[in-house]
Design an enzyme around this catalytic site. Sequence first.
Site, PDB file in Angstrom:
ATOM      1  N   ARG A 145      21.901  13.510  13.074  1.00 47.96           N
ATOM      2  CA  ARG A 145      23.072  14.181  12.486  1.00 47.96           C
ATOM      3  C   ARG A 145      23.925  13.114  11.814  1.00 47.96           C
ATOM      4  O   ARG A 145      23.736  11.924  12.072  1.00 47.96           O
ATOM      5  CB  ARG A 145      23.841  14.870  13.629  1.00 47.96           C
ATOM      6  CG  ARG A 145      24.718  16.016  13.196  1.00 47.96           C
ATOM      7  CD  ARG A 145      25.234  16.793  14.391  1.00 47.96           C
ATOM      8  NE  ARG A 145      26.268  16.059  15.113  1.00 47.96           N
ATOM      9  CZ  ARG A 145      26.725  16.417  16.317  1.00 47.96           C
ATOM     10  NH1 ARG A 145      26.233  17.482  16.923  1.00 47.96           N
ATOM     11  NH2 ARG A 145      27.659  15.695  16.904  1.00 47.96           N
ATOM     12  N   ARG A 168      38.065  18.195  25.993  1.00 47.39           N
ATOM     13  CA  ARG A 168      37.505  16.861  25.857  1.00 47.39           C
ATOM     14  C   ARG A 168      38.406  15.780  26.415  1.00 47.39           C
ATOM     15  O   ARG A 168      38.053  14.618  26.420  1.00 47.39           O
ATOM     16  CB  ARG A 168      37.321  16.599  24.383  1.00 47.39           C
ATOM     17  CG  ARG A 168      35.853  16.823  23.995  1.00 47.39           C
ATOM     18  CD  ARG A 168      35.525  16.062  22.969  1.00 47.39           C
ATOM     19  NE  ARG A 168      34.327  15.594  22.512  1.00 47.39           N
ATOM     20  CZ  ARG A 168      33.365  16.271  21.968  1.00 47.39           C
ATOM     21  NH1 ARG A 168      33.357  17.566  21.942  1.00 47.39           N
ATOM     22  NH2 ARG A 168      32.348  15.634  21.471  1.00 47.39           N
ATOM     23  N   ARG A 188      31.267   7.150  20.382  1.00 44.61           N
ATOM     24  CA  ARG A 188      31.377   8.475  21.022  1.00 44.61           C
ATOM     25  C   ARG A 188      31.216   8.348  22.534  1.00 44.61           C
ATOM     26  O   ARG A 188      31.919   9.003  23.310  1.00 44.61           O
ATOM     27  CB  ARG A 188      30.325   9.431  20.446  1.00 44.61           C
ATOM     28  CG  ARG A 188      30.754  10.035  19.117  1.00 44.61           C
ATOM     29  CD  ARG A 188      29.600  10.445  18.243  1.00 44.61           C
ATOM     30  NE  ARG A 188      28.784  11.498  18.771  1.00 44.61           N
ATOM     31  CZ  ARG A 188      27.538  11.766  18.346  1.00 44.61           C
ATOM     32  NH1 ARG A 188      26.995  11.034  17.384  1.00 44.61           N
ATOM     33  NH2 ARG A 188      26.855  12.745  18.861  1.00 44.61           N
ATOM     34  N   LYS A 243      23.958  19.930  25.900  1.00 46.45           N
ATOM     35  CA  LYS A 243      24.769  21.148  26.059  1.00 46.45           C
ATOM     36  C   LYS A 243      24.377  22.183  24.990  1.00 46.45           C
ATOM     37  O   LYS A 243      24.072  23.328  25.317  1.00 46.45           O
ATOM     38  CB  LYS A 243      26.271  20.813  25.942  1.00 46.45           C
ATOM     39  CG  LYS A 243      26.724  19.737  26.918  1.00 46.45           C
ATOM     40  CD  LYS A 243      28.191  19.367  26.743  1.00 46.45           C
ATOM     41  CE  LYS A 243      28.563  18.752  25.412  1.00 46.45           C
ATOM     42  NZ  LYS A 243      27.976  17.435  25.116  1.00 46.45           N
TER      43      LYS A 243
HETATM   44  P1  AP5 Z   1      22.343  18.454  22.076  1.00 50.62           P
HETATM   45  O1  AP5 Z   1      21.993  19.697  22.838  1.00 50.62           O
HETATM   46  O2  AP5 Z   1      22.664  18.580  20.637  1.00 50.62           O
HETATM   47  O3  AP5 Z   1      23.483  17.627  22.837  1.00 50.62           O
HETATM   48  P2  AP5 Z   1      25.004  17.984  23.063  1.00 50.62           P
HETATM   49  O4  AP5 Z   1      25.278  17.737  24.508  1.00 50.62           O
HETATM   50  O5  AP5 Z   1      25.317  19.339  22.514  1.00 50.62           O
HETATM   51  O6  AP5 Z   1      25.674  16.825  22.262  1.00 50.62           O
HETATM   52  P3  AP5 Z   1      26.362  16.717  20.849  1.00 50.62           P
HETATM   53  O7  AP5 Z   1      25.724  15.563  20.153  1.00 50.62           O
HETATM   54  O8  AP5 Z   1      26.406  17.993  20.105  1.00 50.62           O
HETATM   55  O9  AP5 Z   1      27.763  16.337  21.374  1.00 50.62           O
HETATM   56  P4  AP5 Z   1      28.875  15.604  20.595  1.00 50.62           P
HETATM   57  O10 AP5 Z   1      29.954  15.462  21.558  1.00 50.62           O
HETATM   58  O11 AP5 Z   1      28.427  14.348  19.951  1.00 50.62           O
HETATM   59  O12 AP5 Z   1      29.120  16.581  19.397  1.00 50.62           O
HETATM   60  P5  AP5 Z   1      30.207  17.668  19.117  1.00 50.62           P
HETATM   61  O13 AP5 Z   1      29.630  18.526  18.075  1.00 50.62           O
HETATM   62  O14 AP5 Z   1      30.724  18.299  20.345  1.00 50.62           O
HETATM   63  O15 AP5 Z   1      21.122  17.440  22.285  1.00 50.62           O
HETATM   64  C1  AP5 Z   1      21.111  16.191  21.652  1.00 50.62           C
HETATM   65  C2  AP5 Z   1      19.662  15.832  21.256  1.00 50.62           C
HETATM   66  O16 AP5 Z   1      18.875  15.716  22.417  1.00 50.62           O
HETATM   67  C3  AP5 Z   1      18.984  16.898  20.371  1.00 50.62           C
HETATM   68  O17 AP5 Z   1      18.220  16.255  19.404  1.00 50.62           O
HETATM   69  C4  AP5 Z   1      18.119  17.674  21.366  1.00 50.62           C
HETATM   70  O18 AP5 Z   1      16.976  18.219  20.743  1.00 50.62           O
HETATM   71  C5  AP5 Z   1      17.752  16.589  22.376  1.00 50.62           C
HETATM   72  N1  AP5 Z   1      17.548  17.132  23.722  1.00 50.62           N
HETATM   73  C6  AP5 Z   1      18.291  18.110  24.330  1.00 50.62           C
HETATM   74  N2  AP5 Z   1      17.807  18.347  25.568  1.00 50.62           N
HETATM   75  C7  AP5 Z   1      16.754  17.483  25.753  1.00 50.62           C
HETATM   76  C8  AP5 Z   1      15.860  17.232  26.830  1.00 50.62           C
HETATM   77  N3  AP5 Z   1      15.930  17.904  27.961  1.00 50.62           N
HETATM   78  N4  AP5 Z   1      14.937  16.253  26.680  1.00 50.62           N
HETATM   79  C9  AP5 Z   1      14.850  15.556  25.520  1.00 50.62           C
HETATM   80  N5  AP5 Z   1      15.651  15.751  24.447  1.00 50.62           N
HETATM   81  C10 AP5 Z   1      16.603  16.709  24.565  1.00 50.62           C
HETATM   82  O19 AP5 Z   1      31.404  16.764  18.517  1.00 50.62           O
HETATM   83  C11 AP5 Z   1      31.261  16.016  17.324  1.00 50.62           C
HETATM   84  C12 AP5 Z   1      32.597  15.407  16.941  1.00 50.62           C
HETATM   85  O20 AP5 Z   1      33.546  16.463  16.668  1.00 50.62           O
HETATM   86  C13 AP5 Z   1      33.274  14.557  18.022  1.00 50.62           C
HETATM   87  O21 AP5 Z   1      32.817  13.217  18.002  1.00 50.62           O
HETATM   88  C14 AP5 Z   1      34.761  14.692  17.626  1.00 50.62           C
HETATM   89  O22 AP5 Z   1      35.064  13.859  16.533  1.00 50.62           O
HETATM   90  C15 AP5 Z   1      34.836  16.133  17.145  1.00 50.62           C
HETATM   91  N6  AP5 Z   1      35.216  17.075  18.224  1.00 50.62           N
HETATM   92  C16 AP5 Z   1      34.437  18.098  18.732  1.00 50.62           C
HETATM   93  N7  AP5 Z   1      35.115  18.762  19.684  1.00 50.62           N
HETATM   94  C17 AP5 Z   1      36.318  18.157  19.798  1.00 50.62           C
HETATM   95  C18 AP5 Z   1      37.445  18.378  20.634  1.00 50.62           C
HETATM   96  N8  AP5 Z   1      37.449  19.360  21.562  1.00 50.62           N
HETATM   97  N9  AP5 Z   1      38.523  17.571  20.486  1.00 50.62           N
HETATM   98  C19 AP5 Z   1      38.534  16.581  19.564  1.00 50.62           C
HETATM   99  N10 AP5 Z   1      37.496  16.300  18.753  1.00 50.62           N
HETATM  100  C20 AP5 Z   1      36.397  17.090  18.864  1.00 50.62           C
END
Ligand code: AP5
Length: 187
Positions: free
Chosen positions: A131, A90, A142, A13
């Site tokens: 990360r 979420r 997760r 995303k």
């Molecule tokens: P990336 O684009 O970073 O993936 P993403 O879908 O954005 O996933 P995240 O890891 O950011 O999601 P998350 O849910 O763990 O984190 P968030 O910050 O929301 O891509 C991932 C990797 O793949 C990268 O290295 C990229 O280069 C690679 N990639 C991308 N596309 C590719 C492709 N086509 N081919 C190959 N490789 C590719 O949340 C973190 C924490 O915050 C949560 O665990 C929770 O504790 C808290 N949190 C956040 N939001 C909330 C909420 N709304 N409510 C409660 N807690 C929350």
Amino acid sequence: MRIVLLGAPGSGKGTQTDAIIQRYGVVTVATGDLLRAEVAADTALGQRAKPFMEAGELVPFDIVLGMIENGLQALARTHPKGFMMDGFPRDLAQAEALDKLLAKINQPLDVVLFFEVRYEEIVKRLLGRGRADDNEETIHNRLRVYEEKTAPLIDYYTRKGLLRTIKGTGSIEEIGERIRAVLDEIA
Ligand code: AP5
């Protein structure tokens, strides 16, 4: 345009947001980034959120909702082209709260893009990213939390007629093209 990006952690995303912002002029609201900024600045909110993030659990509802409420009302005024939510909602409680909030400011969602990627691919991607919460144990938690709490939103938004599925494997450019095909149709 008002967009929600839905998909498991690591489904790509965040990787696609810059291209969407550039093409459609929307602004992004990424709750994970907002929370990481609070943790880095060691604010009271960040201190509360940190243990949940390190464990791969959802941060409590009141913390996240407070951030979104303040942000969205201001954004609706300053960014007439719309917004894109990444990492929110979420779970069902957050989705219902978002619906209420958007109804109040008369800004209903146009589309929910669901990034479909198999879990084996996701684990490989996240272990390669490094990360703070990308260790094996937290990644599996997760994904478990995603399956239990976030995946039901696929049905929720399907029933509302908003869900569009994007195949999330292939090159970043290929996925970007699939997204453009959907958003150009809506824009
Ligand atoms: P990336 O684009 O970073 O993936 P993403 O879908 O954005 O996933 P995240 O890891 O950011 O999601 P998350 O849910 O763990 O984190 P968030 O910050 O929301 O891509 C991932 C990797 O793949 C990268 O290295 C990229 O280069 C690679 N990639 C991308 N596309 C590719 C492709 N086509 N081919 C190959 N490789 C590719 O949340 C973190 C924490 O915050 C949560 O665990 C929770 O504790 C808290 N949190 C956040 N939001 C909330 C909420 N709304 N409510 C409660 N807690 C929350």
